[in-house]
Every structure is written in C-alpha cells, then in structure tokens.
Scaffold this motif. Structure first.
Motif, PDB file in Angstrom:
ATOM      1  N   ASN A 226     -19.632 -30.038  10.948  1.00  0.00           N
ATOM      2  CA  ASN A 226     -20.029 -28.556  10.762  1.00  0.00           C
ATOM      3  C   ASN A 226     -19.353 -27.998   9.553  1.00  0.00           C
ATOM      4  O   ASN A 226     -18.793 -26.840   9.627  1.00  0.00           O
ATOM      5  N   SER A 227     -19.445 -28.668   8.440  1.00  0.00           N
ATOM      6  CA  SER A 227     -18.706 -28.256   7.350  1.00  0.00           C
ATOM      7  C   SER A 227     -19.226 -27.032   6.522  1.00  0.00           C
ATOM      8  O   SER A 227     -18.496 -26.386   5.861  1.00  0.00           O
ATOM      9  N   HIS A 228     -20.481 -26.674   6.793  1.00  0.00           N
ATOM     10  CA  HIS A 228     -20.979 -25.575   6.278  1.00  0.00           C
ATOM     11  C   HIS A 228     -20.404 -24.456   6.672  1.00  0.00           C
ATOM     12  O   HIS A 228     -19.844 -23.491   5.773  1.00  0.00           O
ATOM     13  N   PHE A 229     -20.134 -23.996   7.949  1.00  0.00           N
ATOM     14  CA  PHE A 229     -19.302 -22.915   8.304  1.00  0.00           C
ATOM     15  C   PHE A 229     -18.292 -22.844   7.979  1.00  0.00           C
ATOM     16  O   PHE A 229     -17.586 -21.918   7.665  1.00  0.00           O
ATOM     17  N   LYS A 230     -17.368 -24.173   7.765  1.00  0.00           N
ATOM     18  CA  LYS A 230     -16.054 -23.869   7.157  1.00  0.00           C
ATOM     19  C   LYS A 230     -15.932 -23.473   5.862  1.00  0.00           C
ATOM     20  O   LYS A 230     -15.231 -22.817   5.555  1.00  0.00           O
ATOM     21  N   GLN A 231     -17.029 -23.836   5.051  1.00  0.00           N
ATOM     22  CA  GLN A 231     -17.234 -23.291   3.738  1.00  0.00           C
ATOM     23  C   GLN A 231     -17.606 -21.844   3.539  1.00  0.00           C
ATOM     24  O   GLN A 231     -16.728 -20.949   2.729  1.00  0.00           O
ATOM     25  N   VAL A 232     -18.098 -21.600   4.505  1.00  0.00           N
ATOM     26  CA  VAL A 232     -18.316 -19.921   4.619  1.00  0.00           C
ATOM     27  C   VAL A 232     -17.224 -19.134   5.121  1.00  0.00           C
ATOM     28  O   VAL A 232     -16.935 -18.191   4.222  1.00  0.00           O
TER      29      VAL A 232
ATOM     30  N   ASN B 274      -3.692 -14.138  16.919  1.00  0.00           N
ATOM     31  CA  ASN B 274      -4.179 -15.514  16.423  1.00  0.00           C
ATOM     32  C   ASN B 274      -5.793 -15.449  16.868  1.00  0.00           C
ATOM     33  O   ASN B 274      -6.122 -15.742  18.063  1.00  0.00           O
ATOM     34  N   TRP B 275      -6.636 -15.464  16.002  1.00  0.00           N
ATOM     35  CA  TRP B 275      -8.006 -15.824  15.895  1.00  0.00           C
ATOM     36  C   TRP B 275      -8.207 -17.206  15.730  1.00  0.00           C
ATOM     37  O   TRP B 275      -8.228 -17.544  14.303  1.00  0.00           O
ATOM     38  N   PHE B 276      -8.520 -17.780  16.824  1.00  0.00           N
ATOM     39  CA  PHE B 276      -8.808 -19.326  16.395  1.00  0.00           C
ATOM     40  C   PHE B 276     -10.151 -19.713  16.535  1.00  0.00           C
ATOM     41  O   PHE B 276     -10.707 -19.648  17.547  1.00  0.00           O
ATOM     42  N   ILE B 277     -10.618 -20.303  15.394  1.00  0.00           N
ATOM     43  CA  ILE B 277     -12.173 -20.643  15.469  1.00  0.00           C
ATOM     44  C   ILE B 277     -12.186 -22.092  15.682  1.00  0.00           C
ATOM     45  O   ILE B 277     -11.602 -22.909  14.782  1.00  0.00           O
ATOM     46  N   LEU B 278     -13.014 -22.225  16.653  1.00  0.00           N
ATOM     47  CA  LEU B 278     -13.426 -23.495  17.096  1.00  0.00           C
ATOM     48  C   LEU B 278     -14.758 -24.042  16.876  1.00  0.00           C
ATOM     49  O   LEU B 278     -15.687 -23.341  17.261  1.00  0.00           O
ATOM     50  N   ASP B 279     -15.033 -24.872  15.960  1.00  0.00           N
ATOM     51  CA  ASP B 279     -16.607 -25.315  15.577  1.00  0.00           C
ATOM     52  C   ASP B 279     -16.578 -26.927  15.738  1.00  0.00           C
ATOM     53  O   ASP B 279     -16.302 -27.639  14.720  1.00  0.00           O
ATOM     54  N   THR B 280     -17.117 -27.157  16.957  1.00  0.00           N
ATOM     55  CA  THR B 280     -17.175 -28.619  16.923  1.00  0.00           C
ATOM     56  C   THR B 280     -18.295 -29.031  18.063  1.00  0.00           C
ATOM     57  O   THR B 280     -18.487 -27.905  18.959  1.00  0.00           O
ATOM     58  N   ASP B 281     -18.946 -30.313  17.957  1.00  0.00           N
ATOM     59  CA  ASP B 281     -20.036 -30.710  19.110  1.00  0.00           C
ATOM     60  C   ASP B 281     -19.331 -31.729  19.739  1.00  0.00           C
ATOM     61  O   ASP B 281     -19.866 -32.331  20.715  1.00  0.00           O
ATOM     62  N   LYS B 282     -17.893 -31.980  19.648  1.00  0.00           N
ATOM     63  CA  LYS B 282     -17.344 -33.058  20.184  1.00  0.00           C
ATOM     64  C   LYS B 282     -16.870 -32.460  21.592  1.00  0.00           C
ATOM     65  O   LYS B 282     -15.623 -31.574  21.496  1.00  0.00           O
ATOM     66  N   ILE B 283     -17.183 -33.170  22.663  1.00  0.00           N
ATOM     67  CA  ILE B 283     -16.602 -32.557  23.959  1.00  0.00           C
ATOM     68  C   ILE B 283     -15.046 -32.745  24.020  1.00  0.00           C
ATOM     69  O   ILE B 283     -14.374 -31.646  24.457  1.00  0.00           O
ATOM     70  N   GLY B 284     -14.528 -33.773  23.693  1.00  0.00           N
ATOM     71  CA  GLY B 284     -13.225 -34.175  23.727  1.00  0.00           C
ATOM     72  C   GLY B 284     -12.352 -33.132  23.062  1.00  0.00           C
ATOM     73  O   GLY B 284     -11.293 -32.697  23.413  1.00  0.00           O
ATOM     74  N   ILE B 285     -12.715 -32.912  21.832  1.00  0.00           N
ATOM     75  CA  ILE B 285     -11.956 -31.834  20.761  1.00  0.00           C
ATOM     76  C   ILE B 285     -11.979 -30.528  21.648  1.00  0.00           C
ATOM     77  O   ILE B 285     -11.142 -29.712  21.500  1.00  0.00           O
TER      78      ILE B 285
END
Length: 619
Positions: free
Chosen positions: A428-434, A467-478
């Motif tokens: 999900n690198s695109h959203f990180k860049q945005v 603290n606004w914590f953005i979580l962008d992952t498809d990994k269930i464990g993370i």
C-alpha cells in the motif's frame, strides 16, 4: 432453501466446462496468506481479490481458498540485475523498485531456502507502469497547497496551465527550479475561487449548476418543474443551465449529493431485459461424488454466487410489486474465459439492457468485448475491473476514492494538537506517498522484523497530544497486533484515534470494544442503512452477498425504469441507497471506466454504535 435453489438452477441453466485457470487449496497448520502466496507464486493481494470474505475466518487452517493461476510475466517489461549492499533487506529493495517482496522471491528462488546476503545478485523484475495518475489525483483534489511530481515531457507552461497559474506565478513559488526534470516536486498554490455572495432567505436556497447538468436531470433531482425554474430565475430562459449559473430554488428542494428515490416515478414501462452472469460452477456439481450440501460447503465461490442470485431474485420480486416487469436471464459463467466464450456463442445477448456480473476478470474482459458493439452496460457486483471499458460500471468504490475520503477528513479536521503517524505495508505504498505529500510531518512506524513490536508503535505516539494513527495494511497479523498495542497505550493515558482506509484486515473476532475505545474511523462500501436483520422468513441468516445482490440488482432495475437508459442515470444529481449500499456513478475519463463514487465514512462511537460521517462541502 439453498439446496432447492441450486436444484432449480440445474433445471434451467446451460452448463459450461471450466478450463483450469484457478486452483483451490486447503490451508495447512501454521500457514498464513504469505506462505500460501509463495507456494503458488502469486501475491497476497491476488489471493485476497478472489477470496473477498477471508477476513471472516478466525483462523485460516482448514479453510479452502481459491488460488488464481495467472501469468505473472504479462506485467513485466524487463529484468535488472542488482547486487545487494550490506544491511539491505528484501523489504528495502522492494521499496526501491516498487515491487512486492513476494515478486522478488518468485524470480530469485534461492531466497525460498535461505536468507538474503550482501553481495547476492538479484534479478529484479521491472514492472510495466501505467500512465502515472498520482498527479491527476492531485489536480482533481480540493487542496489549495500541494506538490506536483514532474512527469517526463512536462513543461512549466503545461503544469502552470493545469493548475490555473501563469508561468511567472509557478516560478515565483519555486525560485530554485530554473530547469525542471522528471521526478522533481513543484510547489503549487491554487488561487482561491471567488464565491459570489448570495442573499440569505428562509424560503429559498441558491444552487450552483455546472455545465454538465441538463434541464431534465435538474428537474428530476430537485423535484421542480421547468415553469417554476423560469419563474424564480427570469434570466434562465436566456442563459440556460451551465457555465456555473446559480439558480434560485425552493428551500426544501432536493439538492446535490442527496438521496434519490427512483421508485416514485417511472418513465419507461417496458419489460426490463437484464442478464445476471455469475460463477455457479454447476459442472463441478454434476461431476462430484459429494452430496450437493458437501460440495457447497467446499466451494465458496459457488456459495457467494448463490447468495448474489438469491438477492437478485428478491430484487426482481420487489420490482414486480412496484409494477415493473423484469426478465432476469441468468447464466453460469464458470471460472474461465473459455467457458465465458462458449456461453456467448450459444446465447443471443443483444437484447439485454444491462448485464450484472461477471465476477472473474477474464470473464469480464470477454463479455465486455462482446457487448461493446451494442453499448450494453456491465455492472460488476463484487469485483473491480482490471481493464478499461467505456460500458463497465464498477459498483464497488475504488481504493483511490477511499484514500481520498480519509485524506480529506484529515485535511478538514486536523489541528496543531494532532500527532499524525502512519503504519503501511509494502502493498500500500501509494497511500503512504499521498499522506507524505499532503502532511509532510507524518511519523512512520519502522518495523525492524517481519512482525510488529509494541515499542515500534509507541515510538511514534506522543502524550499530551491527540494521536491519529493511520493503519494501512492487508496483513491480518499486523492489523490485530496494532489494535492490541494501541489499546494498551490508550490504557496508559495516550489519546488515540485509529484511522483505516479499509478494515478488511480486521477479523470479526477483534473486540469491538477496542475499536470503540480507539474511535476507529474507516471507509466501507456498505453500511446497514435500514438496520436489516439479515434473516428471511425461514429465520436463516443471510450473508452480505445476498444484500449486495439485492441492492445492485434493484438499483439497475429502478434506473432503467426511471429514464429507460442506464447511461442517462449517470446525469442524475444525487445517489441511490438501499439496504446496505449506495450508488452514484461518474465516468473516469483517464481510466475510461465508470466508478461508483458513493462510499461510507464510518466512525465507532463510545457506545459501540457506528456513525456515518459527512465531509464538509468542498470549495
């Protein structure tokens, strides 16, 4: 009930043989999605795309997954040799070349048996890049200050023109950019549009109408007659609608971005001809030695198709009660392009007014090629098209739209008291860049191992701030670890809000109390608008796919009945909404496809309830 329905399907539909382009795999003990993906040389994202309800599983062991066996080489332009430097990791190399770790391992099979070493020489696949659309997203955004990534062959004149600036104004904003090169970032400062001051009135409202709206759409959306529009706006008869004209309308008139009720007025009484194309895979049922119930339990794709079919039938029944006659022709597409081609050759589809489905991408491509000559719209119910097609309608909101909603929410609500941080995986690198471009001070969680550690999350949090914590992952464990760690820090008096573009990685067994405590904000294509209890008259629980089938089919039927042509309904000013889904289609001129731009922004409340957040109107 499902046994009865599948029996009826056997009696009615013609069967198509499936070529082996997909496989099924039963997950073994201690295996996760990454392990399965490596076993079949596919990406984790590919598996998630063809197993859309995977997040419902409390554990993967024993579950049967559909594995796409597509040719990965189609998206590779060339290979580049790369010598690994000391302290480099597969993750850092994947970020440099913007390919997935799994893809690097696939073409360097020795990495399946040992760790990466310095001085190793890797063959890195260089992927074909579509025309960069990140700048287009920026150009279409509403932010007044932003950065533009210079593309090959772009000039100062062209960039300035795109943003409504002069070359001199662009150069004044970027005094050190005498010569621009691809990859440079230019500071852009948009001019604020002057909004005309309008007199306030308790009886009337003033609505700006853009150049693409026509009189018919205006009347239907605002529920006013042409005579009333002319009476309230004397100049209208000379100027017409368009070019940003501001019209005076009754205060209770239905405005833009409002819910449209298409069931109250029908202009086309003719029978609606709709095709439903779903992968029932009935040939497998005919050849199987298992009972029908056993085969259904093993075949998730067939179960999903049957749920969609049941929902579509319920929509047809509801439409008939409204006086709309529908001929729903149902086709079993199987799981291959060959089966789809056989179906096309054996059936006359030219009289269809709309097609719902298919689900599998090769079948979408085949059907699109066939129906394009008659401009028959194709509405995809549960997947997104991976190709362009001027008659394809993605009923699921795009990932880019969800990212834009999250970015806009942050932009509208962030203050100096907010500490913004982000945890994003390689997929999900695109959203990180945005986020980095829009909010340059964002902190990033640095994962030193293949798994997340609590102190890595704590390193970006700050006491005394929100603290606004953005979580962008498809990994269930993370995802599970992050929620658990954030809840632990919240108990230590950290003020935390969790933000996710999608919560698909959160399993059903994650505590809703945790999500409520963290005030989770996320986007989703569905929300229980009508508080539907997911039960039918026999008290059998129905899946979300039943409601998806109902909502998509009902929307297609009502749009056809309302104006007679599905394409014309795109001009309607507002969205339709049913049990759990809403629809507002717009044509994407860059991707050459129609997209559903209606998506829910949902927030967990303190009382475990969910609330839909409405973003402020954009200037």
């Amino acid at each position: 009930m499902r046994i009865l329905i599948i029996s009826l399907i056997f009696a009615v539909f013609s069967f198509t043989a499936s070529a082996q382009k997909f496989s099924t795999y039963t997950v073994e003990d201690q295996q996760d999605l990454k392990t399965v993906a490596q076993k079949f040389d596919v990406s984790v994202t590919d598996i998630l795309n063809f197993n859309p309800d995977i997040s419902r599983y409390k554990k993967l062991e024993g579950e049967t997954l559909v594995i796409p066996l597509s040719d990965a080489e189609d998206n590779i332009s060339r290979f580049e040799s790369y010598e690994v430097e000391p302290k480099e990791t597969l993750y850092s190399i994947s970020k440099t070349y913007q390919v997935e770790v799994e893809t690097i391992i696939r073409y360097n099979p020795f990495l399946k048996t040992r760790e990466l070493n310095s001085a190793d020489v890797l063959e890195i696949p260089i992927l074909k890049r579509p025309t960069d659309i990140s700048n287009q997203s920026v150009k279409n955004s509403t932010f007044s200050n932003l950065k533009h990534l210079v593309q090959p062959k772009e000039t100062k004149y062209g960039i300035a023109k795109d943003y409504g600036l002069t070359v001199e104004e662009l150069e004044a904003l970027n005094p050190n950019a005498d010569v621009i090169h691809p990859g440079d970032y230019l500071i852009i400062e948009r001019k604020k549009k002057q909004t005309p001051e309008l007199p306030e009135s308790k009886e009337y409202k003033y609505v700006k109408v853009d150049s693409e709206s026509d009189l018919d759409a205006l009347q239907k959306s605002f529920k006013v007659t042409n005579e009333l529009v002319e009476k309230l706006n004397p100049a209208y008869q000379y100027t017409g609608v368009g070019n940003g004209i501001v019209l005076k309308l009754p205060a209770d008139a239905k405005g833009k971005d409002k819910r449209l009720d298409l069931s109250s007025n029908f202009s086309d009484p003719s029978q609606k001809q709709i095709g439903l194309f779903l992968p029932f895979n009935l040939e497998k049922f005919k050849a199987s030695k298992k009972t029908m119930k056993e085969e259904l339990m093993d075949n998730r794709i067939s179960r999903i198709a049957i749920d969609l079919y049941e929902g579509a039938l319920a929509a047809v029944d509801s439409a008939q009660k409204l006086g709309i006659n529908v001929n729903l022709r149902t086709f079993d597409t199987g799981m291959s392009a060959e089966g789809m081609e056989q179906l096309i050759n054996n059936n006359d589809l030219s009289q269809l007014q709309a097609a719902i489905g298919p689900v599998i991408q090769p079948n979408v491509r085949k059907l699109s090629q066939h129906l394009s000559k008659d401009s028959i719209p194709i509405i995809l119910p549960i997947t997104e098209a991976s190709m362009s097609g001027t008659q394809i309608f993605n009923s699921l909101p795009s990932r880019a739209l969800k990212e834009e909603m999250i970015t806009t929410y942050i932009h509208q609500n962030i203050t100096d008291d907010v500490n913004l941080s982000l945890l994003s995986d390689a997929q999900n690198s695109h959203f990180k860049q945005v986020i980095d471009r829009t909010f340059p001070g964002t902190k990033h969680v640095s994962m030193s191992e293949s798994y997340l550690q609590m102190n890595e999350v704590g390193a970006v949090l700050q006491k005394g701030k929100t603290n606004w914590f953005i979580l962008d992952t498809d990994k269930i464990g993370i995802a599970e670890s992050t929620v658990s760690f954030l809840e632990s820090y919240r108990k230590k008096d950290y003020d935390i809000k969790l933000i996710m573009p999608s919560k698909s990685a959160l399993r059903d067994d994650i505590s809703n109390t945790y999500l409520s405590n963290l005030k989770l904000l996320y986007t989703d294509s569905n929300y229980d608008v009508s508080e539907y209890k997911l039960k039918d008259e026999d008290d059998i629980l129905k899946s979300k796919y039943f409601l998806r089938g109902f909502d998509v089919t009902m929307d297609v039927i009502l749009r056809l009945a309302y104006v007679g042509d599905f394409y014309d309904t795109v001009k309607l000013d507002g969205f339709t909404e049913y049990y759990q889904n809403k629809f507002q289609y717009q044509y994407d001129v860059f991707e050459k496809i129609y997209r559903n731009t209606a998506v829910y922004l949902i927030e967990y409340q303190d009382d475990l309830k969910l609330n839909v957040i409405e973003l402020l109107p954009q200037d």
